[in-house]
Every structure is written in C-alpha cells, then in structure tokens.
Design a protein around this motif. Structure first.
Motif, PDB file in Angstrom:
ATOM      1  N   GLY A  54      38.072  18.066  44.179  1.00  0.00           N
ATOM      2  CA  GLY A  54      37.404  19.225  44.736  1.00  0.00           C
ATOM      3  C   GLY A  54      36.526  18.931  45.931  1.00  0.00           C
ATOM      4  O   GLY A  54      35.783  19.801  46.391  1.00  0.00           O
ATOM      5  N   GLN A  55      36.619  17.700  46.447  1.00  0.00           N
ATOM      6  CA  GLN A  55      35.831  17.329  47.611  1.00  0.00           C
ATOM      7  C   GLN A  55      36.624  17.584  48.891  1.00  0.00           C
ATOM      8  O   GLN A  55      37.862  17.604  48.876  1.00  0.00           O
ATOM      9  CB  GLN A  55      35.438  15.851  47.529  1.00  0.00           C
ATOM     10  N   PRO A  56      35.939  17.787  50.027  1.00  0.00           N
ATOM     11  CA  PRO A  56      36.660  17.986  51.290  1.00  0.00           C
ATOM     12  C   PRO A  56      37.603  16.822  51.576  1.00  0.00           C
ATOM     13  O   PRO A  56      37.223  15.653  51.450  1.00  0.00           O
ATOM     14  CB  PRO A  56      35.532  18.062  52.327  1.00  0.00           C
ATOM     15  N   TRP A  57      38.839  17.150  51.930  1.00  0.00           N
ATOM     16  CA  TRP A  57      39.842  16.111  52.214  1.00  0.00           C
ATOM     17  C   TRP A  57      39.556  15.455  53.547  1.00  0.00           C
ATOM     18  O   TRP A  57      39.162  16.113  54.514  1.00  0.00           O
ATOM     19  CB  TRP A  57      41.226  16.749  52.246  1.00  0.00           C
ATOM     20  N   GLN A  58      39.738  14.140  53.611  1.00  0.00           N
ATOM     21  CA  GLN A  58      39.564  13.385  54.837  1.00  0.00           C
ATOM     22  C   GLN A  58      40.755  12.447  55.000  1.00  0.00           C
ATOM     23  O   GLN A  58      41.235  11.872  54.020  1.00  0.00           O
ATOM     24  CB  GLN A  58      38.268  12.563  54.811  1.00  0.00           C
ATOM     25  N   PRO A  59      41.248  12.259  56.225  1.00  0.00           N
ATOM     26  CA  PRO A  59      42.361  11.330  56.431  1.00  0.00           C
ATOM     27  C   PRO A  59      41.884   9.891  56.261  1.00  0.00           C
ATOM     28  O   PRO A  59      40.723   9.569  56.536  1.00  0.00           O
ATOM     29  CB  PRO A  59      42.779  11.606  57.875  1.00  0.00           C
TER      30      PRO A  59
END
Length: 365
Positions: A54-59
């Motif tokens: 549920g955390q913001p996705w980061q590459p």
C-alpha cells in the motif's frame, strides 16, 4: 587538501548543454541523464501506483519494473501488449511533438484492441549534439501525455549515436493493458451491411508535420490532432453498440487502413465522399500541393465498424465526447470478392481507393 565535495557531480546544464556520447555509455553520465531528465519528468505518472504493502510505488535500479496488478481487476480479463516506434522529423511541430506521439501511439494501439492501458516502457535513441533543453521538453511532453491518458511510464532505456546518425531522437514505446471479458474486436466479426464510422476530420497531423518541415504557412493554422483515444473507446464500448473492429488511421491514412480491414476480413466497402469530415484549411492545402487527405496520417482519430442498427447510438456517444464531435458515418461494408474499397464522389461518380503507393510524406510519425 581538496576543496571538492566528496561524491560531487556537476549538474547537467539543462538550458545550454547538449547530448554527447558519454550519455549513452552506461556510466555516470548515463545515470545522471536518467536521474536529472527522465526520472523527474516521469515520476508524476506513477502517483496512482502502490506496492503490495500500500505504499507509493517507486522504480528500482534493475533492468525492468516489477509492477503491481490493479486490485480491482476481475477474473477473466486478458492482457494486451502493443509496441510502437516514432521517427518523426521535425521533433516539434504545430500541436505536438515526438514525445506526445510516442505515448499516444501506443495508448491508441491498446485502445483499438478494446484495452484499458496500464503501463508504458520507453526506449530513447538520442543523437550526439541534441540540446538537453529539447530532451527535457520531450520528456515532460511524454509525462503530460501519459498523465492525460492515465498510464505510467515505468521503465526504459537510453542510447546515444554519433552526430549525423540519429536525426535528433528516436522513441519507441511498449504498452501493457487489459481487456474485459466479452470484448473481442476483430476484422473477423465484420458482416456485409455494417456501417463505417469515422470519429472526426482527417489529414491534420500529416499536414502539420509537413508545414513545420518545409516552413509552409497557411491562412488558417493547421495543427496535429494527436490525442489519446482510450477514454473515447471506453465510452464507445459502454454505449451498447455492437462494435466489430476499431482502427486508428495513422500511416497511410483512412484509405489504406480500410484496405487493410477489407483484405483481412474478405469484404468490400463503399464510402460517401460528402460524409467525410475535412477542415477547409486541410482541403485547401491538399488541393494546393496535390495531396489526397484520405492518405494522410492521423494521430487522434479512429475508424469503427459496427452493426448498422447501432449507428445512431454510436454517433450519439461519439458526439458527446470532446474527441468525437465531428464523427460521421462515412460508408458501408459490401460483399466483394475483390475486397475493393470504393468511394462515391461528390460529382456522382465512383472512385477506387487503392492501397497507398510510395510515401508522399515521409517521417511523419
């Protein structure tokens, strides 16, 4: 004793700097190009993505992107993959640029399959000497187009070629989307009597690129129609019309696209010239330069074949959408063993619309 800061790297000069071969060598300069140009531009296309926690996705820094699947994706949906390459010259033209085209092209290819686009990848080939300011402009344009279409640019690659061998920049994008159960758009569905619907006026993109390339000026400005068509297709799929197939008439224009459909489906078509929407400026420019608008590229229009009883429903849906206000029924599917596409002209005659021969406007997409 050195006064240099440990690990200090001089920031890119994004206003006056230019691409050089080190930016494609895979070292610090390549990493810096990604971190200072592409990452800031594309980051705002990820805001709707979340990781499994549920955390913001980061590459990451890997060779690909591990992506979360949409949590609301029901069982039975199928994945759709599409890829597209763009070599337009010039890179910037009235109404758009190569960055927008790269995103819109793949988004629209997915939409023509009835798919909802999810994610894009971007492969960028740059020419030594390209101004960094132009690259920043292209990256931001890609991000704007992706945000408008509701997709994320999640991974990519950058290469640099020697001066004189790359024409500024080449872009290739690949897109992933999903299509709902029961949506099967294919030329195999077409039946004799089906209606041919065009979503709007034609020829603007090809002439916009040509005018910029050749320094032409028209009394009424002609701008590219480049646009993401996924929201328009979503509305069409939800209106209840029995859609057979969708296509976007890019290279080769309306005439070539309909020939492709007719040949693949084993049918013929008859169009009505008077019903085909055409801007007066485009018509005048084509007459002046000896071009046929039916063969000019479009980047924000679609062709839809549907059951004849559903034409009015489909047109009402198109007219209610900003990208379909000029939609018209332009023809009918016929039984024809030769798979000819013909057109009844404004003078009452009949004209054959053959496949495009040659390339009257090269490097337009």
């Amino acid at each position: 004793m050195s006064l240099a800061k440990h690990g200090y790297v001089r920031p890119l000069d994004l206003k006056q700097g230019r691409i050089d071969l080190t930016h494609g060598a895979g070292g610090r300069a390549s990493h810096q190009l990604v971190q200072e140009v592409f990452h800031p531009a594309f980051a705002r296309t990820w805001t709707h993505l979340q990781d499994p926690h549920g955390q913001p996705w980061q590459p990451g820094s890997d060779d690909g992107a591990v992506l979360p699947m949409p949590s609301d994706l029901p069982a039975g949906h199928r994945l759709v993959l599409a890829t597209d390459a763009h070599v337009v010259s010039p890179l910037f033209f009235p109404g758009g640029d190569i960055g927008q085209l790269a995103v819109h092209g793949t988004v629209n290819d997915l939409a023509m399959m009835g798919a909802t686009p999810l994610h894009l990848t971007a492969s960028v080939i740059l020419e030594e000497g390209l101004p960094l300011a132009d690259l920043v402009r292209i990256a931001r344009s890609m991000a704007d187009a992706a945000c408008e279409a509701g997709v994320a640019i999640v991974t990519g690659d950058t290469k640099v070629v020697e001066r004189g061998k790359g024409d500024g920049a080449y872009l290739s994008t690949t897109g992933l989307g999903w299509v709902a159960p029961g949506v099967r758009l294919s030329g195999a569905n077409i039946q004799v009597g089906d209606a041919v619907v065009l979503s709007g006026s034609i020829g603007e993109h090809g002439l916009a690129v040509l005018s910029q390339r050749e320094g032409l000026q028209f009394e009424s400005p002609i701008v590219s129609d480049t646009a993401p068509l996924n929201s328009l297709v979503h509305a069409m799929l939800g209106c209840g019309a029995r859609l057979r197939v969708l296509r976007d008439p890019t290279r080769g224009g309306v005439a070539t696209t309909l020939n492709e459909i007719a040949a693949a489906s084993g049918v013929g078509m008859v169009l009505n010239e008077a019903a085909i929407p055409l801007q007066p400026a485009v018509q005048g420019a084509c007459e002046l330069m000896g071009l046929d608008p039916l063969y000019l590229a479009n980047e924000g229009k679609l062709l839809a074949l549907c059951h004849p009883d559903d034409v009015n429903t489909l047109l009402a849906t198109l007219h209610a959408h900003p990208l379909g206000t000029q939609a018209r029924c332009i023809g009918t599917v016929t039984e024809d063993p030769h798979h000819f596409v013909q057109m009844r002209t404004a003078f009452g005659g009949c004209r054959m619309l053959d496949w495009l021969m040659g390339d009257p406007l090269p490097r337009i997409c």
